[in-house]
Write a protein that holds these residues in place. Structure first.
Motif: not given
Length: 128
Positions: A71-89
């Motif tokens: 959840v923390q990893q996903f929330a960080l992706m949302l806050r910092t707009r790091q969509g490139g990490q979505l597939d790995a997550w």
């Protein structure tokens, strides 16, 4: 001061009073709303008491610790707009034993372009 710990025993459906040992650190029961708040907020925004409670919950339940990390990893992706990490997550969650998160992954995969755009692009239709 004497502390009393209440526990529910589902088979009997009775509350039983159990005297707590002085050295025992009891985990405070969290409501769904409180747990969600602890899981979604950045750890540096938690109070010391909230951190301790979260740490206790994660130590007692391995799956809670894993869920917290994801959840923390996903929330960080949302806050910092790091969509490139979505597939790995998504792959990490799909391989995890957390069955309750699998429908969330399935929903994201069914609309992957929109989710990636939301994680990467600065625009939002939130006001419409």
């Amino acid at each position: 001061m004497r502390h009393i710990l209440l526990r529910v025993f589902p088979k009997e459906q009775k509350w039983q009073h159990i005297p707590a040992r002085k050295e025992e650190n009891t985990v405070l029961p969290l409501s769904t709303r409180e747990a969600t708040s602890l899981f979604l907020r950045p750890s540096d925004q938690l109070t010391q008491k909230e951190r301790e409670c979260l740490e206790q919950v994660c130590q007692i339940h391995e799956e809670m610790a894993l869920a917290y990390q994801l959840v923390q990893q996903f929330a960080l992706m949302l806050r910092t707009r790091q969509g490139g990490q979505l597939d790995a997550w998504l792959a990490k969650v799909a391989q995890s034993p957390l069955q309750d998160l699998h429908p969330f992954v399935k929903g994201i995969k069914s609309n992957i372009e929109a989710v990636e755009a939301g994680l990467i692009l600065p625009w939002s239709n939130g006001q419409t």
